[in-house]
Design a protein around this motif. Structure first.
Motif, short mmCIF file in Angstrom:
data_model
loop_
_atom_site.label_atom_id
_atom_site.label_comp_id
_atom_site.label_asym_id
_atom_site.label_seq_id
_atom_site.Cartn_x
_atom_site.Cartn_y
_atom_site.Cartn_z
N PHE A 17 0.82 -1.20 0.00
CA PHE A 17 0.00 0.00 0.00
C PHE A 17 0.86 1.25 0.00
O PHE A 17 2.00 1.25 0.47
N ILE A 18 0.28 2.33 -0.51
CA ILE A 18 0.87 3.66 -0.34
C ILE A 18 0.04 4.36 0.73
O ILE A 18 -1.18 4.48 0.60
N GLY A 19 0.68 4.81 1.79
CA GLY A 19 -0.03 5.42 2.91
C GLY A 19 0.11 6.93 2.92
O GLY A 19 1.16 7.48 2.55
N TYR A 20 -0.94 7.59 3.33
CA TYR A 20 -0.96 9.05 3.46
C TYR A 20 -1.40 9.38 4.88
O TYR A 20 -2.46 8.92 5.33
N SER A 21 -0.61 10.16 5.60
CA SER A 21 -0.96 10.53 6.97
C SER A 21 -1.88 11.74 6.96
O SER A 21 -1.50 12.82 6.51
N ASP A 34 6.04 13.82 3.83
CA ASP A 34 7.28 13.48 4.53
C ASP A 34 8.11 14.71 4.89
O ASP A 34 9.02 14.63 5.73
N ASN A 35 7.83 15.85 4.24
CA ASN A 35 8.55 17.09 4.54
C ASN A 35 7.74 18.01 5.45
O ASN A 35 8.07 19.19 5.59
N ASP A 36 6.70 17.47 6.05
CA ASP A 36 5.81 18.20 6.95
C ASP A 36 5.01 19.30 6.25
O ASP A 36 4.48 20.20 6.91
N ALA A 37 4.94 19.24 4.94
CA ALA A 37 4.07 20.16 4.21
C ALA A 37 2.62 19.70 4.36
O ALA A 37 2.34 18.50 4.39
#
Length: 307
Positions: A17-21, A34-37
């Motif tokens: 899977f590709i996960g998105y927080s 991943d860069n906190d954008a």
């Protein structure tokens, strides 16, 4: 922080899977890369646009403690959008988040509980009547609250009004319960590969008066898995936890708390979004059952996708 992990683009290789927080706040819903954008979530269809590309999600892994992830609000939202999610359905979420209602529903099935007294904010407080019903010591708890916030152990009648005010800071409904002097255990139940599975039981030994916030999160307790209880008691508590899971038509994770008194397990509550870090109880129990964290989470996502 309240977080969801949205899943998209199912793959065939080991990285399935590709996960998105996704972070859910009162003032904003955002995808954080991943860069906190931060990228705002479109609540109309729970999508996000990144670099002019609209991303939609195949499923949601729900890791939000308390409201809105554990009380049914997010579950109802995703059901309306027809997006699969990893936790139980909205009705079960709302029911289990309300301690009074949960215990009332389970009592007819022979599941024992502490003696309880209920209060709503604004009602007259009769401390003598409370003590007459539940005895001393007793516990004063917010009816709908997580992480042991607002709970007090009361040893004298004069302490009751203060404890009630503390609980009212967390919720406008209160449950006051008799003190159960026994062994506290936590029982995880999951659907693992299509089968309702009871995980190895954890015994809770608190350094404090009870399993409060400090004991739960600041290392003031021992968590012993498997619990140091007799095999027949393990079987008995496991059967009760499984029965509750099945009676309620649960899905996803559940972690039920019991105190064993004179050979009888008494249920305190059920959590449907329990802690899911490597140190949390459900992952500890899964590890004892030979289930890795990756297997635990992958199983939850795959079951959601198969709904």
């Amino acid at each position: 922080m309240n977080s969801l992990f949205s899943i998209t683009h199912k793959k065939k290789d080991k990285n399935k899977f590709i996960g998105y927080s996704i972070h859910i706040f009162k003032e904003k819903w955002v995808y954080v890369d991943d860069n906190d954008a931060e990228f705002p979530i479109d609540k109309n269809d729970f999508s996000v646009t990144v670099n002019d590309t609209k991303i939609t999600f195949d499923a949601v892994f729900n890791a939000i403690h308390g409201t809105p992830g554990e009380d049914g609000l997010m579950q109802a939202y995703f059901e309306l959008l027809q997006i699969p999610q990893s936790s139980c359905d909205y009705y079960q979420s709302a029911l289990t988040f309300n301690k009074r209602d949960l215990l009332s529903v389970l009592k007819p099935y022979g599941i024992k509980t502490a003696t309880s007294y209920y209060l709503n904010k604004g009602e007259h407080i009769d401390t003598k009547e409370i003590v007459s019903k539940v005895g001393l010591p007793c516990f004063v708890k917010p009816n709908k609250s997580g992480s042991s916030f607002g709970i007090s152990k009361v040893k004298t009648e004069t302490e009751l009004p203060i404890a009630i005010e503390v609980a009212y800071k967390e919720d406008n409904e209160i449950i006051i319960e008799s003190f159960l002097d026994g062994t506290e255990v936590s029982v995880g139940v999951i659907n693992y590969k299509g089968t309702v599975t009871v995980l190895p039981i954890t015994e809770i030994v608190s350094e404090n008066d009870f399993f409060d916030y400090e004991a739960k999160y600041l290392g003031k307790s021992q968590e012993i898995t498997p619990a140091r209880i007799a095999p027949e008691m393990t079987e008995k508590v496991s059967a009760i936890a499984k029965r509750a899971y099945e009676v309620l038509k649960m899905k996803g994770f559940s972690r039920s708390e019991f105190i064993i008194v004179d050979g009888e397990p008494h249920m305190l509550e059920m959590n449907t979004i329990p802690g899911l870090t490597a140190e949390s109880l459900i992952p500890q129990q899964a590890k004892a059952a030979g289930i890795s964290l990756e297997e635990l989470f992958t199983n939850a996502i795959e079951l959601a996708l198969d709904k």
